[in-house]
Design a protein around this motif. Structure first.
Motif, PDB file in Angstrom:
ATOM      1  N   LEU A 141       0.767  -1.165  -0.134  1.00  0.00           N
ATOM      2  CA  LEU A 141      -0.115  -0.092  -0.043  1.00  0.00           C
ATOM      3  C   LEU A 141       0.877   1.318  -0.042  1.00  0.00           C
ATOM      4  CD1 LEU A 141      -3.001   1.038   0.167  1.00  0.00           C
ATOM      5  CD2 LEU A 141      -2.623   1.057   2.749  1.00  0.00           C
ATOM      6  N   ARG A 142       0.676   1.994  -0.863  1.00  0.00           N
ATOM      7  CA  ARG A 142       1.366   3.598  -0.979  1.00  0.00           C
ATOM      8  C   ARG A 142       1.535   4.138   0.539  1.00  0.00           C
ATOM      9  NH1 ARG A 142       2.953   4.826  -5.746  1.00  0.00           N
ATOM     10  NH2 ARG A 142       3.655   7.047  -4.699  1.00  0.00           N
ATOM     11  N   PRO A 143       2.489   4.760   0.737  1.00  0.00           N
ATOM     12  CA  PRO A 143       2.642   5.162   2.166  1.00  0.00           C
ATOM     13  C   PRO A 143       1.837   6.191   2.449  1.00  0.00           C
ATOM     14  CG  PRO A 143       4.757   5.829   0.779  1.00  0.00           C
ATOM     15  CD  PRO A 143       3.864   4.951  -0.131  1.00  0.00           C
ATOM     16  N   GLU A 144       1.562   7.263   1.634  1.00  0.00           N
ATOM     17  CA  GLU A 144       0.643   8.435   1.887  1.00  0.00           C
ATOM     18  C   GLU A 144      -0.752   7.557   2.362  1.00  0.00           C
ATOM     19  OE1 GLU A 144       0.850   8.308  -2.473  1.00  0.00           O
ATOM     20  OE2 GLU A 144       2.197   7.843  -1.192  1.00  0.00           O
ATOM     21  N   ILE A 145      -1.241   6.793   1.610  1.00  0.00           N
ATOM     22  CA  ILE A 145      -2.421   5.956   1.930  1.00  0.00           C
ATOM     23  C   ILE A 145      -2.541   5.500   3.566  1.00  0.00           C
ATOM     24  CG2 ILE A 145      -4.242   4.380   1.408  1.00  0.00           C
ATOM     25  CD1 ILE A 145      -3.275   4.989  -1.599  1.00  0.00           C
ATOM     26  N   GLN A 146      -1.327   4.430   3.658  1.00  0.00           N
ATOM     27  CA  GLN A 146      -0.912   3.740   4.848  1.00  0.00           C
ATOM     28  C   GLN A 146      -0.936   4.792   5.907  1.00  0.00           C
ATOM     29  OE1 GLN A 146      -0.889   0.168   5.471  1.00  0.00           O
ATOM     30  NE2 GLN A 146      -1.502   1.708   7.365  1.00  0.00           N
ATOM     31  N   LEU A 147      -0.572   6.171   5.620  1.00  0.00           N
ATOM     32  CA  LEU A 147      -0.511   7.234   6.812  1.00  0.00           C
ATOM     33  C   LEU A 147      -1.888   7.641   6.939  1.00  0.00           C
ATOM     34  CD1 LEU A 147       2.998   8.920   5.784  1.00  0.00           C
ATOM     35  CD2 LEU A 147       2.742   7.617   8.017  1.00  0.00           C
ATOM     36  N   LEU A 148      -2.726   7.734   6.133  1.00  0.00           N
ATOM     37  CA  LEU A 148      -3.898   8.406   6.407  1.00  0.00           C
ATOM     38  C   LEU A 148      -4.907   7.191   7.199  1.00  0.00           C
ATOM     39  CD1 LEU A 148      -6.299  10.395   5.665  1.00  0.00           C
ATOM     40  CD2 LEU A 148      -6.907   8.844   3.668  1.00  0.00           C
ATOM     41  N   HIS A 149      -4.508   6.176   6.903  1.00  0.00           N
ATOM     42  CA  HIS A 149      -5.168   4.991   7.768  1.00  0.00           C
ATOM     43  C   HIS A 149      -4.652   5.180   9.092  1.00  0.00           C
ATOM     44  CE1 HIS A 149      -7.645   2.649   5.339  1.00  0.00           C
ATOM     45  NE2 HIS A 149      -6.779   2.737   4.198  1.00  0.00           N
ATOM     46  N   LYS A 150      -3.459   5.394   9.396  1.00  0.00           N
ATOM     47  CA  LYS A 150      -2.646   5.787  10.719  1.00  0.00           C
ATOM     48  C   LYS A 150      -3.242   7.021  11.514  1.00  0.00           C
ATOM     49  CE  LYS A 150       1.212   2.902  10.456  1.00  0.00           C
ATOM     50  NZ  LYS A 150       1.480   2.246  11.698  1.00  0.00           N
ATOM     51  N   ALA A 151      -3.609   7.922  10.775  1.00  0.00           N
ATOM     52  CA  ALA A 151      -3.654   9.303  11.311  1.00  0.00           C
ATOM     53  C   ALA A 151      -4.650   9.364  12.419  1.00  0.00           C
ATOM     54  CB  ALA A 151      -4.229  10.347  10.272  1.00  0.00           C
ATOM     55  N   ARG A 152      -6.063   8.471  12.285  1.00  0.00           N
ATOM     56  CA  ARG A 152      -6.981   8.543  13.486  1.00  0.00           C
ATOM     57  C   ARG A 152      -6.466   8.277  14.768  1.00  0.00           C
ATOM     58  NH1 ARG A 152     -12.485   4.975  13.324  1.00  0.00           N
ATOM     59  NH2 ARG A 152     -13.469   5.954  15.187  1.00  0.00           N
ATOM     60  N   GLY A 153      -5.749   7.235  14.653  1.00  0.00           N
ATOM     61  CA  GLY A 153      -4.990   6.639  16.057  1.00  0.00           C
ATOM     62  C   GLY A 153      -4.033   7.620  16.580  1.00  0.00           C
ATOM     63  N   LEU A 154      -3.390   7.864  15.838  1.00  0.00           N
ATOM     64  CA  LEU A 154      -2.042   8.664  16.260  1.00  0.00           C
ATOM     65  C   LEU A 154      -1.133   8.172  17.450  1.00  0.00           C
ATOM     66  CD1 LEU A 154      -0.716  11.431  15.041  1.00  0.00           C
ATOM     67  CD2 LEU A 154      -2.050  12.589  16.750  1.00  0.00           C
ATOM     68  N   ARG A 155      -1.127   6.981  17.419  1.00  0.00           N
ATOM     69  CA  ARG A 155      -0.257   6.255  18.549  1.00  0.00           C
ATOM     70  C   ARG A 155       1.318   6.711  18.382  1.00  0.00           C
ATOM     71  NH1 ARG A 155      -1.572   0.515  16.537  1.00  0.00           N
ATOM     72  NH2 ARG A 155      -1.050   1.684  14.518  1.00  0.00           N
ATOM     73  N   SER A 156       2.093   6.527  19.450  1.00  0.00           N
ATOM     74  CA  SER A 156       3.586   6.902  19.123  1.00  0.00           C
ATOM     75  C   SER A 156       4.221   6.068  17.980  1.00  0.00           C
ATOM     76  CB  SER A 156       4.269   6.468  20.390  1.00  0.00           C
ATOM     77  OG  SER A 156       4.150   4.889  20.682  1.00  0.00           O
ATOM     78  N   GLN A 157       3.893   4.727  17.639  1.00  0.00           N
ATOM     79  CA  GLN A 157       4.283   4.109  16.325  1.00  0.00           C
ATOM     80  C   GLN A 157       3.850   4.731  15.255  1.00  0.00           C
ATOM     81  OE1 GLN A 157       2.433   0.228  18.056  1.00  0.00           O
ATOM     82  NE2 GLN A 157       1.240   0.308  15.714  1.00  0.00           N
ATOM     83  N   ASP A 158       2.514   5.394  15.219  1.00  0.00           N
ATOM     84  CA  ASP A 158       2.313   6.094  14.219  1.00  0.00           C
ATOM     85  C   ASP A 158       2.906   7.461  13.649  1.00  0.00           C
ATOM     86  OD1 ASP A 158       0.129   4.030  13.850  1.00  0.00           O
ATOM     87  OD2 ASP A 158      -1.338   5.221  15.208  1.00  0.00           O
ATOM     88  N   GLN A 159       3.185   8.093  14.776  1.00  0.00           N
ATOM     89  CA  GLN A 159       3.851   9.255  14.605  1.00  0.00           C
ATOM     90  C   GLN A 159       5.506   9.003  14.307  1.00  0.00           C
ATOM     91  OE1 GLN A 159       2.796  12.572  15.233  1.00  0.00           O
ATOM     92  NE2 GLN A 159       4.814  12.738  14.293  1.00  0.00           N
ATOM     93  N   HIS A 160       5.994   7.849  14.571  1.00  0.00           N
ATOM     94  CA  HIS A 160       7.133   7.541  14.233  1.00  0.00           C
ATOM     95  C   HIS A 160       7.261   7.065  12.803  1.00  0.00           C
ATOM     96  CE1 HIS A 160      10.413   4.410  13.606  1.00  0.00           C
ATOM     97  NE2 HIS A 160      11.111   4.919  14.470  1.00  0.00           N
ATOM     98  N   ASP A 161       6.265   6.338  12.237  1.00  0.00           N
ATOM     99  CA  ASP A 161       6.224   6.097  10.964  1.00  0.00           C
ATOM    100  C   ASP A 161       5.840   7.366   9.872  1.00  0.00           C
ATOM    101  OD1 ASP A 161       6.411   3.369  11.349  1.00  0.00           O
ATOM    102  OD2 ASP A 161       4.277   3.034  11.396  1.00  0.00           O
ATOM    103  N   PHE A 162       5.244   8.401  10.528  1.00  0.00           N
ATOM    104  CA  PHE A 162       5.052   9.511   9.826  1.00  0.00           C
ATOM    105  C   PHE A 162       6.432  10.394   9.697  1.00  0.00           C
ATOM    106  CE2 PHE A 162       4.341  14.241   9.886  1.00  0.00           C
ATOM    107  CZ  PHE A 162       3.669  14.382   8.595  1.00  0.00           C
ATOM    108  N   ASP A 163       6.976  10.438  10.767  1.00  0.00           N
ATOM    109  CA  ASP A 163       8.317  11.170  10.703  1.00  0.00           C
ATOM    110  C   ASP A 163       9.067  10.507   9.828  1.00  0.00           C
ATOM    111  OD1 ASP A 163       7.524  12.867  12.611  1.00  0.00           O
ATOM    112  OD2 ASP A 163       8.131  11.909  14.378  1.00  0.00           O
ATOM    113  N   ALA A 164       9.344   8.998   9.814  1.00  0.00           N
ATOM    114  CA  ALA A 164      10.192   8.397   8.873  1.00  0.00           C
ATOM    115  C   ALA A 164      10.027   8.744   7.494  1.00  0.00           C
ATOM    116  CB  ALA A 164      10.072   6.932   9.312  1.00  0.00           C
ATOM    117  N   CYS A 165       8.609   8.689   7.101  1.00  0.00           N
ATOM    118  CA  CYS A 165       8.111   8.769   5.739  1.00  0.00           C
ATOM    119  C   CYS A 165       8.098  10.302   5.336  1.00  0.00           C
ATOM    120  CB  CYS A 165       6.578   8.169   5.669  1.00  0.00           C
ATOM    121  SG  CYS A 165       6.366   6.551   5.827  1.00  0.00           S
ATOM    122  N   LEU A 166       8.180  11.219   5.873  1.00  0.00           N
ATOM    123  CA  LEU A 166       7.988  12.374   5.581  1.00  0.00           C
ATOM    124  C   LEU A 166       9.308  13.019   4.434  1.00  0.00           C
ATOM    125  CD1 LEU A 166       6.245  15.156   5.433  1.00  0.00           C
ATOM    126  CD2 LEU A 166       7.463  15.614   7.753  1.00  0.00           C
TER     127      LEU A 166
END
Length: 198
Positions: A141-166
């Motif tokens: 799955l494309r990273p921007e789409i995966q990040l959209l799925h993760k955005a609602r939870g905003l867990r620490s691992q989701d923030q880590h994934d956003f920071d790594a992808c950006l």
């Protein structure tokens, strides 16, 4: 609470899906790791298929894996290909038998004939051909789409994934994610950061 999980990798998913005629892709943390190249912990592996292909998927696994509907804390076996899956159900869990650990978490994607549709807001959609990218023969799955799925939870691992992808996201991917967040999650902190880089 529901029993142990076996660790799997994308290579295991490729083997599981060998010969499968439908669409599928790897999502979740493994999709992020494939994009960034940065190893991260994984609790399981997320395989994704269109919701409309559940019967096809069941037939593919028949005799190898038991398929369970995992819906809001309730597990129910799908005893046949035509067993209806509740619309509220977003996941199928797979294991070899009732005595074995769980092996795969299958995410049911909302699609129509031509489009992937964001499950939390149908105003966000993309041509289904555009949601997957490939690496070493595996669709992710494309990273921007995966990040959209993760955005609602905003867990620490989701923030880590956003920071790594950006830093690695293309300008079109950043623009799309920014617009999608504004529609589905107005005021999201990731949209603020994305806006500074457009």
């Amino acid at each position: 609470m529901y029993g142990p999980w076996l660790a799997h990798t994308p290579a295991d998913v490729v083997e599981l899906q060998r010969g499968y005629p439908g669409r599928w892709w790897v999502a979740g943390g493994w999709a992020i790791e494939a994009f960034t190249g940065i190893p991260r912990p994984h609790g399981d592996i997320d395989l994704s298929i269109p919701r409309s292909d559940v019967a096809l998927f069941w037939h593919h696994l028949f005799g190898r894996m038991h398929v369970w509907e995992a819906d809001a804390g309730t597990l129910r076996p799908l005893v046949g290909a035509e067993t209806a899956v509740a619309q509220s159900c977003g996941n199928l869990w797979l294991r070899r038998s009732g005595a074995d650990p769980w092996e795969y978490d299958v995410l049911l994607a909302e699609t129509d004939e031509e489009r992937w549709i964001y499950k939390r807001d149908p105003r966000i959609a993309l041509p289904i051909e555009d949601i997957v990218w490939r690496k070493d023969g595996v669709g992710y799955l494309r990273p921007e789409i995966q990040l959209l799925h993760k955005a609602r939870g905003l867990r620490s691992q989701d923030q880590h994934d956003f920071d790594a992808c950006l830093p690695l996201l293309s300008t079109p991917a950043r623009t799309w994610l920014h617009a999608a967040l504004d529609v589905a999650h107005p005021g999201h902190p990731w949209a603020v950061r994305l806006a500074t880089q457009l």
